[in-house]
Design a protein around this motif. Structure first.
Motif, PDB file in Angstrom:
ATOM      1  N   UNK A 110       4.764  -3.749 -26.031  1.00  0.00           N
ATOM      2  CA  UNK A 110       3.975  -2.529 -25.882  1.00  0.00           C
ATOM      3  C   UNK A 110       4.343  -1.499 -26.941  1.00  0.00           C
ATOM      4  N   UNK A 111       5.621  -1.372 -27.229  1.00  0.00           N
ATOM      5  CA  UNK A 111       6.026  -0.449 -28.295  1.00  0.00           C
ATOM      6  C   UNK A 111       5.454  -0.896 -29.638  1.00  0.00           C
ATOM      7  N   UNK A 112       5.505  -2.205 -29.902  1.00  0.00           N
ATOM      8  CA  UNK A 112       4.971  -2.715 -31.167  1.00  0.00           C
ATOM      9  C   UNK A 112       3.473  -2.473 -31.274  1.00  0.00           C
ATOM     10  N   UNK A 113       2.782  -2.513 -30.137  1.00  0.00           N
ATOM     11  CA  UNK A 113       1.339  -2.311 -30.134  1.00  0.00           C
ATOM     12  C   UNK A 113       0.955  -0.857 -30.353  1.00  0.00           C
ATOM     13  N   UNK A 114       1.790   0.046 -29.862  1.00  0.00           N
ATOM     14  CA  UNK A 114       1.391   1.449 -29.783  1.00  0.00           C
ATOM     15  C   UNK A 114       2.108   2.375 -30.746  1.00  0.00           C
ATOM     16  N   UNK A 115       3.082   1.874 -31.487  1.00  0.00           N
ATOM     17  CA  UNK A 115       3.877   2.805 -32.281  1.00  0.00           C
ATOM     18  C   UNK A 115       3.036   3.541 -33.312  1.00  0.00           C
ATOM     19  N   UNK A 116       2.033   2.883 -33.890  1.00  0.00           N
ATOM     20  CA  UNK A 116       1.193   3.553 -34.881  1.00  0.00           C
ATOM     21  C   UNK A 116       0.389   4.683 -34.249  1.00  0.00           C
ATOM     22  N   UNK A 117      -0.135   4.440 -33.040  1.00  0.00           N
ATOM     23  CA  UNK A 117      -0.874   5.490 -32.355  1.00  0.00           C
ATOM     24  C   UNK A 117       0.043   6.641 -31.960  1.00  0.00           C
ATOM     25  N   UNK A 118       1.251   6.297 -31.512  1.00  0.00           N
ATOM     26  CA  UNK A 118       2.202   7.339 -31.123  1.00  0.00           C
ATOM     27  C   UNK A 118       2.610   8.198 -32.322  1.00  0.00           C
ATOM     28  N   UNK A 119       2.983   7.545 -33.409  1.00  0.00           N
ATOM     29  CA  UNK A 119       3.383   8.281 -34.610  1.00  0.00           C
ATOM     30  C   UNK A 119       2.206   9.083 -35.158  1.00  0.00           C
ATOM     31  N   UNK A 120       1.026   8.442 -35.186  1.00  0.00           N
ATOM     32  CA  UNK A 120      -0.162   9.149 -35.663  1.00  0.00           C
ATOM     33  C   UNK A 120      -0.490  10.363 -34.812  1.00  0.00           C
ATOM     34  N   UNK A 121      -0.408  10.182 -33.492  1.00  0.00           N
ATOM     35  CA  UNK A 121      -0.692  11.304 -32.597  1.00  0.00           C
ATOM     36  C   UNK A 121       0.288  12.441 -32.782  1.00  0.00           C
ATOM     37  N   UNK A 122       1.583  12.120 -32.935  1.00  0.00           N
ATOM     38  CA  UNK A 122       2.594  13.157 -33.129  1.00  0.00           C
ATOM     39  C   UNK A 122       2.407  13.875 -34.462  1.00  0.00           C
ATOM     40  N   UNK A 123       2.109  13.131 -35.528  1.00  0.00           N
ATOM     41  CA  UNK A 123       1.915  13.754 -36.838  1.00  0.00           C
ATOM     42  C   UNK A 123       0.674  14.651 -36.853  1.00  0.00           C
ATOM     43  N   UNK A 124      -0.419  14.171 -36.256  1.00  0.00           N
ATOM     44  CA  UNK A 124      -1.627  14.993 -36.192  1.00  0.00           C
ATOM     45  C   UNK A 124      -1.377  16.240 -35.358  1.00  0.00           C
ATOM     46  N   UNK A 125      -0.716  16.058 -34.205  1.00  0.00           N
ATOM     47  CA  UNK A 125      -0.419  17.196 -33.346  1.00  0.00           C
ATOM     48  C   UNK A 125       0.499  18.190 -34.048  1.00  0.00           C
ATOM     49  N   UNK A 126       1.526  17.664 -34.755  1.00  0.00           N
ATOM     50  CA  UNK A 126       2.422  18.550 -35.487  1.00  0.00           C
ATOM     51  C   UNK A 126       1.704  19.320 -36.573  1.00  0.00           C
ATOM     52  N   UNK A 127       0.809  18.651 -37.295  1.00  0.00           N
ATOM     53  CA  UNK A 127       0.057  19.322 -38.357  1.00  0.00           C
ATOM     54  C   UNK A 127      -0.864  20.395 -37.788  1.00  0.00           C
ATOM     55  N   UNK A 128      -1.558  20.069 -36.706  1.00  0.00           N
ATOM     56  CA  UNK A 128      -2.466  21.050 -36.113  1.00  0.00           C
ATOM     57  C   UNK A 128      -1.704  22.240 -35.538  1.00  0.00           C
ATOM     58  N   UNK A 129      -0.561  21.961 -34.896  1.00  0.00           N
ATOM     59  CA  UNK A 129       0.235  23.050 -34.327  1.00  0.00           C
ATOM     60  C   UNK A 129       0.797  23.953 -35.418  1.00  0.00           C
ATOM     61  N   UNK A 130       1.155  23.354 -36.561  1.00  0.00           N
ATOM     62  CA  UNK A 130       1.785  24.129 -37.626  1.00  0.00           C
ATOM     63  C   UNK A 130       0.784  24.821 -38.539  1.00  0.00           C
ATOM     64  N   UNK A 131      -0.370  24.208 -38.753  1.00  0.00           N
ATOM     65  CA  UNK A 131      -1.278  24.698 -39.783  1.00  0.00           C
ATOM     66  C   UNK A 131      -2.501  25.457 -39.265  1.00  0.00           C
ATOM     67  N   UNK A 132      -3.016  25.070 -38.099  1.00  0.00           N
ATOM     68  CA  UNK A 132      -4.273  25.669 -37.626  1.00  0.00           C
ATOM     69  C   UNK A 132      -3.961  26.929 -36.827  1.00  0.00           C
ATOM     70  N   UNK A 133      -4.473  28.064 -37.248  1.00  0.00           N
ATOM     71  CA  UNK A 133      -4.196  29.307 -36.510  1.00  0.00           C
ATOM     72  C   UNK A 133      -4.830  29.285 -35.124  1.00  0.00           C
ATOM     73  N   UNK A 134      -4.171  29.942 -34.193  1.00  0.00           N
ATOM     74  CA  UNK A 134      -4.624  29.919 -32.811  1.00  0.00           C
ATOM     75  C   UNK A 134      -6.010  30.512 -32.651  1.00  0.00           C
ATOM     76  N   UNK A 135      -6.331  31.534 -33.459  1.00  0.00           N
ATOM     77  CA  UNK A 135      -7.640  32.177 -33.299  1.00  0.00           C
ATOM     78  C   UNK A 135      -8.789  31.235 -33.647  1.00  0.00           C
TER      79      UNK A 135
END
Length: 389
Positions: A192-217
């Motif tokens: 299961x980890x082998x199947x999902x690691x790309x989605x997990x890493x991708x989700x975390x990177x996208x979430x980190x980028x949006x949290x850091x770069x996109x203004x709340x307004x």
């Protein structure tokens, strides 16, 4: 520019650290369930779309892996073996929306109300889907989809879907605690980890980028936070659209859902976004390969209606019961790892994960993983099972 990228990466890493123990626990519980529940009888148990059969499909799906690609591949395999198409789709939905690890991750990252909403809205979404299929799915389209499915066109994670290492004899405890059971658990865990690691890493990177770069307004304007009534309607409608273009599925969607919630999307919008992992663009392309263009288009429309409709009902019901959180404080904004209970939990569960990985390596796991990576057909998966059980 470099500082901005580093900020996003740090946000993703700290978010990953925050949820690590929950991920390990969720995958461990899922592996235990998969080890004691066999896939081989699934097709026989889903011959029609009666209420009792749909309930069985939901139970079997909840006991399966949360990998969206594997769920889609397994649903196609069951359909080819004679399972009812509607029941196969219900199984597929349950596999990605009613699984243990998703509930645990939601509770840790966003709060228990989101977990309850997911497990209340999931069955409702499946019921809406069944009703839509009964009303609008013509039999000739199902037969056309079956002919296309029988061509056996490869999608993704075919080997994962084909593998069945579950035990059939003894009580559930005897199966899980036996030598064979512990081996099967370790294999399902790593698989299961082998199947999902790309989605997990991708989700975390996208979430980190949006949290850091996109203004709340920006999020507040996009989700009409200043217009509460419009936001309640807009959220369930736009949530699946955001998911479609995010390319992230399964539990990898949860960090991004947390960012969207903090940004201003409605409660129902979060649930709709989480539901929509089965209509992201790569999976829509797999539907085209599996069932043809017409059925792929039908699935997109009916899935979207079921997802948005169920999420809107969740929004209204949870609002009437005063269960929607008033503060938007999902755990996505930590910018440093601190020495607290999360760290101790992570250390403990990392030890458990290490023990499972060691057992996996000592019991032929790498060969199984290579077979899964080559998207093996059920026949080759069965050969592996005979050799290693």
């Amino acid at each position: 520019m470099v500082l901005a990228i580093w900020h996003a990466v740090v946000m993703a890493l700290t978010m990953g650290w925050e949820i690590l123990w929950a991920l390990i626990l969720g995958f461990l519980l899922s592996a235990v369930v998969q080890a004691v529940v066999s896939k081989e009888e699934m097709s026989r148990l889903l011959p029609d779309d009666r209420a009792g059969t749909i309930v069985k499909a939901c139970g079997l799906g909840a006991a399966s892996s949360s990998c969206s690609y594997a769920a889609v591949a397994l649903a196609r395999s069951m359909f080819r073996k004679g399972a009812n198409f509607t029941s196969s789709m219900a199984f597929q939905f349950a596999s990605t929306n009613l699984v243990i690890e998703l509930g645990i991750l939601l509770a840790v990252l966003m709060g228990w109300r989101f977990t309850v909403a997911e497990f209340v809205g999931g069955p409702l979404m499946i019921w809406v889907l069944v009703v839509l299929f009964r009303m609008f799915l013509p039999r000739p389209l199902v037969e056309e989809a079956r002919r296309q499915a029988d061509l056996g066109v490869q999608g993704r994670m075919e080997g994962h879907a084909a593998m069945d290492m579950s035990l059939h004899e003894g009580s559930l405890w005897q199966r899980a605690s036996s030598q064979e059971g512990r081996t099967a658990i370790s294999h399902f865990f790593v698989m299961d980890w082998a199947s999902l690691w790309m989605d997990l890493v991708g989700g975390l990177l996208i979430a980190g980028a949006l949290a850091a770069w996109v203004p709340k307004h920006f999020w507040q304007a996009f989700f009409f936070e200043a217009h509460p009534l419009l936001a309640k309607i807009w959220g369930p409608l736009i949530g699946p659209v955001v998911a479609v273009v995010s390319f992230v599925c399964s539990v990898g969607n949860v960090p991004l859902a947390a960012v969207l919630w903090n940004g201003g999307i409605s409660f129902g919008g979060v649930i709709a976004f989480l539901f929509a992992d089965l209509i992201i663009l790569p999976i829509l392309n797999i539907y085209r390969k599996y069932y043809g263009w017409k059925m792929s288009a039908f699935l997109l429309v009916t899935f979207y209606v079921a997802m948005a409709g169920a999420a809107l009902v969740v929004e209204l019901v949870f609002g009437a019961l005063h269960l929607i959180p008033q503060e938007r404080n999902a755990k996505v904004m930590e910018e440093a790892i601190s020495w607290n209970y999360t760290t101790w939990l992570n250390i403990g569960f990392l030890v458990v994960a290490a023990l499972l990985v060691v057992r996996f390596l000592r019991t032929g796991g790498p060969a199984m993983l290579r077979m899964m990576a080559t998207e093996s057909e059920p026949s080759s998966a069965s050969t592996y099972q005979r050799k290693h059980h």
